[in-house]
Design a protein around this motif. Structure first.
Motif, PDB file in Angstrom:
ATOM      1  N   UNK A 167       0.811  -1.212   0.000  1.00  0.00           N
ATOM      2  CA  UNK A 167       0.000   0.000   0.000  1.00  0.00           C
ATOM      3  C   UNK A 167       0.845   1.264   0.000  1.00  0.00           C
ATOM      4  N   UNK A 168       1.914   1.266   0.770  1.00  0.00           N
ATOM      5  CA  UNK A 168       2.766   2.462   0.796  1.00  0.00           C
ATOM      6  C   UNK A 168       3.443   2.669  -0.555  1.00  0.00           C
ATOM      7  N   UNK A 169       3.898   1.608  -1.180  1.00  0.00           N
ATOM      8  CA  UNK A 169       4.486   1.744  -2.512  1.00  0.00           C
ATOM      9  C   UNK A 169       3.458   2.269  -3.505  1.00  0.00           C
ATOM     10  N   UNK A 170       2.258   1.711  -3.462  1.00  0.00           N
ATOM     11  CA  UNK A 170       1.254   2.113  -4.445  1.00  0.00           C
ATOM     12  C   UNK A 170       0.737   3.523  -4.188  1.00  0.00           C
ATOM     13  N   UNK A 171       0.854   4.012  -2.957  1.00  0.00           N
ATOM     14  CA  UNK A 171       0.397   5.373  -2.658  1.00  0.00           C
ATOM     15  C   UNK A 171       1.183   6.416  -3.437  1.00  0.00           C
ATOM     16  N   UNK A 178      -4.967   3.794   0.729  1.00  0.00           N
ATOM     17  CA  UNK A 178      -4.928   3.773   2.189  1.00  0.00           C
ATOM     18  C   UNK A 178      -3.516   3.381   2.636  1.00  0.00           C
ATOM     19  N   UNK A 179      -2.616   4.361   2.678  1.00  0.00           N
ATOM     20  CA  UNK A 179      -1.219   4.085   3.010  1.00  0.00           C
ATOM     21  C   UNK A 179      -1.069   3.565   4.435  1.00  0.00           C
ATOM     22  N   UNK A 180      -1.957   3.955   5.315  1.00  0.00           N
ATOM     23  CA  UNK A 180      -1.886   3.513   6.704  1.00  0.00           C
ATOM     24  C   UNK A 180      -2.152   2.037   6.888  1.00  0.00           C
ATOM     25  N   UNK A 181      -2.692   1.380   5.850  1.00  0.00           N
ATOM     26  CA  UNK A 181      -2.976  -0.043   5.985  1.00  0.00           C
ATOM     27  C   UNK A 181      -1.703  -0.861   6.134  1.00  0.00           C
ATOM     28  N   UNK A 182      -0.574  -0.406   5.595  1.00  0.00           N
ATOM     29  CA  UNK A 182       0.661  -1.187   5.714  1.00  0.00           C
ATOM     30  C   UNK A 182       0.983  -1.456   7.182  1.00  0.00           C
ATOM     31  N   UNK A 183       0.845  -0.433   8.007  1.00  0.00           N
ATOM     32  CA  UNK A 183       1.112  -0.606   9.438  1.00  0.00           C
ATOM     33  C   UNK A 183       0.006  -1.421  10.106  1.00  0.00           C
ATOM     34  N   UNK A 184      -1.240  -1.170   9.725  1.00  0.00           N
ATOM     35  CA  UNK A 184      -2.352  -1.935  10.291  1.00  0.00           C
ATOM     36  C   UNK A 184      -2.224  -3.419   9.949  1.00  0.00           C
ATOM     37  N   UNK A 185      -1.730  -3.712   8.759  1.00  0.00           N
ATOM     38  CA  UNK A 185      -1.546  -5.092   8.338  1.00  0.00           C
ATOM     39  C   UNK A 185      -0.533  -5.793   9.234  1.00  0.00           C
ATOM     40  N   UNK A 186       0.592  -5.142   9.488  1.00  0.00           N
ATOM     41  CA  UNK A 186       1.606  -5.739  10.353  1.00  0.00           C
ATOM     42  C   UNK A 186       1.063  -5.946  11.761  1.00  0.00           C
ATOM     43  N   UNK A 187       0.357  -4.961  12.281  1.00  0.00           N
ATOM     44  CA  UNK A 187      -0.172  -5.080  13.638  1.00  0.00           C
ATOM     45  C   UNK A 187      -1.175  -6.229  13.734  1.00  0.00           C
ATOM     46  N   UNK A 188      -1.958  -6.447  12.671  1.00  0.00           N
ATOM     47  CA  UNK A 188      -2.899  -7.572  12.665  1.00  0.00           C
ATOM     48  C   UNK A 188      -2.162  -8.900  12.622  1.00  0.00           C
ATOM     49  N   UNK A 189      -1.144  -8.995  11.779  1.00  0.00           N
ATOM     50  CA  UNK A 189      -0.363 -10.227  11.682  1.00  0.00           C
ATOM     51  C   UNK A 189       0.321 -10.549  13.006  1.00  0.00           C
TER      52      UNK A 189
END
Length: 429
Positions: A167-171, A178-189
């Motif tokens: 997401x951050x790359x594609x932003x 939604x660039x913030x999803x990269x961090x949310x993804x890690x926190x979920x994992x």
């Protein structure tokens, strides 16, 4: 992907010549229409074009290290071919789940050459690629909260480690992302599959939070690379704290000191690196926890070498007004700023020691900003005696002349962190 930056960081002529030998062989076999994958023309339709996304990334890395324009030209031609190919033969398998890898070369080539077709290609890869945000943010994620026992593309630990940067790359191509999803993804994992090292489990597939479950070495180095990319794109210091945790815990745990042997899977609680009598892994063999040249499968042998060189490449980064010391490890940087030769050396024993000594040498007076990132895991810090906030960047804008010395002191505390099932681990920094 790791050998090239290692050869140039070490300024080792023999290694650079060997890297060139392989690049030359790849370039010599590229077809006139740009196709670069090693297959017959009649096999193209069924060829997984993840190989294109991967090799163009490597070619641009070689271009940036060596200045060899042939590599950039080859990457450009390969992507032109890909932009036509995927209209008739859409992404599948690895290519579909790792589509974002292509954005690295696309962005670099766009910076060099422009071309709206490159932006269009990025958007087409995004359209055809697997949507991790939709999976993790929706009800279909429910089964993946638990350890998996079936090999699935959308449960593969390395796919997730690589996709942390999607997401951050594609932003950079679509500001609505939604660039913030990269961090949310890690926190979920990490919530459902996390390890004390900061990584998430996956002996091929997501494996839960038990300390006897392991994680694949490929996943460690790919997560480090994702963190480095994410920090460069976002400037969020969280990503460098995460990268450091992996680099100082997960990566060295999986390799012998000479790096001639490694594990395929590492566990938090491991009492022996032996062949298991019964398989404890979800999908790997009883050999996966042993140290060897190529235990279980060859991907980590080919891939883990990118870990340290790319980490070293991220020690110093360009900033808007000068240079940023992004990772406070022993390092030396030589560069030109406004036509003046500048050398910055950091003497440190970090993460074992807490004192950082920067020596800045300039061939002539020159003004620029030296940024010093203070790790967010520190309990306190000072730079030349002035208090500094953990997780911040101290910016020193000066007219540097001759030799200047800057000293930073970091303070760390040991703390117990709770884990599932009433377990704890101790961590410092």
């Amino acid at each position: 992907d790791g050998f090239i930056p290692l050869a140039f960081l070490l300024e080792n002529g023999d290694m650079q010549a060997r890297a060139k030998k392989y690049i030359d062989a790849i370039l010599a076999r590229q077809q006139p229409d740009g196709w670069i994958c090693p297959c017959k023309e009649e096999e193209r339709a069924g060829y997984d074009t993840w190989a294109v996304l991967l090799i163009t990334k490597v070619l641009m890395l070689y271009f940036d290290c060596s200045g060899d324009g042939r590599a950039a030209d080859a990457a450009l031609n390969a992507l032109k071919n890909l932009s036509v190919h995927i209209k008739e033969h859409p992404l599948f398998n690895w290519g579909r789940h790792r589509w974002y890898e292509g954005l690295i070369a696309i962005r670099r080539l766009y910076e060099l050459n422009g071309g709206d077709w490159l932006i269009d290609l990025a958007k087409e890869l995004h359209r055809q690629g697997f949507d991790y945000e939709a999976l993790i943010s929706g009800p279909d994620w429910e089964p993946f909260r638990k350890p998996q026992h079936e090999w699935l593309w959308n449960a593969h630990v390395v796919n997730y480690a690589m996709a942390l940067k999607a997401n951050l790359l594609y932003s950079r191509f679509d500001p609505e992302t939604n660039a913030g999803f990269s961090r949310a993804m890690l926190e979920t994992l990490r919530r459902y599959h996390g390890m004390p090292t900061g990584h998430f489990t996956g002996d091929e597939i997501l494996s839960g939070t038990s300390p006897v479950q392991g994680t694949e070495l490929c996943g460690v180095v790919e997560a480090m690379y994702s963190a480095e990319i994410n920090y460069a794109v976002s400037g969020d210091p969280f990503w460098m704290d995460y990268c450091e945790k992996l680099a100082f815990n997960a990566l060295p745990a999986a390799c012998t000191p000479d790096m001639w042997a490694h594990q395929y899977d590492q566990q938090t609680n491991q009492i022996g690196a032996l062949r298991e009598n019964t398989r404890i892994w979800s999908s790997n063999s009883t050999e996966a926890g042993r140290y060897g040249l190529e235990p279980n499968f060859g991907c980590c042998t080919a891939n883990f070498g990118q870990g340290w060189p790319k980490f070293a490449l991220s020690a110093f980064l360009r900033s808007a007004n000068g240079v940023l010391s992004a990772i406070p490890v022993p390092s030396r940087l030589k560069l030109g700023i406004k036509g003046v030769d500048v050398e910055i050396e950091l003497a440190a024993r970090y993460p074992f020691g807490s004192r950082l000594v920067y020596t800045v040498k300039t061939a002539a007076p020159v003004e620029f900003e030296l940024g010093i990132r203070i790790p967010g895991t520190a309990a306190g810090a000072t730079v030349d005696g002035t208090q500094a906030e953990p997780g911040s960047i101290v910016k020193l804008t000066r007219r540097w002349s001759g030799v200047s010395v800057i000293t930073a002191e970091l303070k760390f505390e040991v703390r117990l962190t709770e884990r599932p099932s009433g377990l704890f681990f101790a961590e410092r920094g």
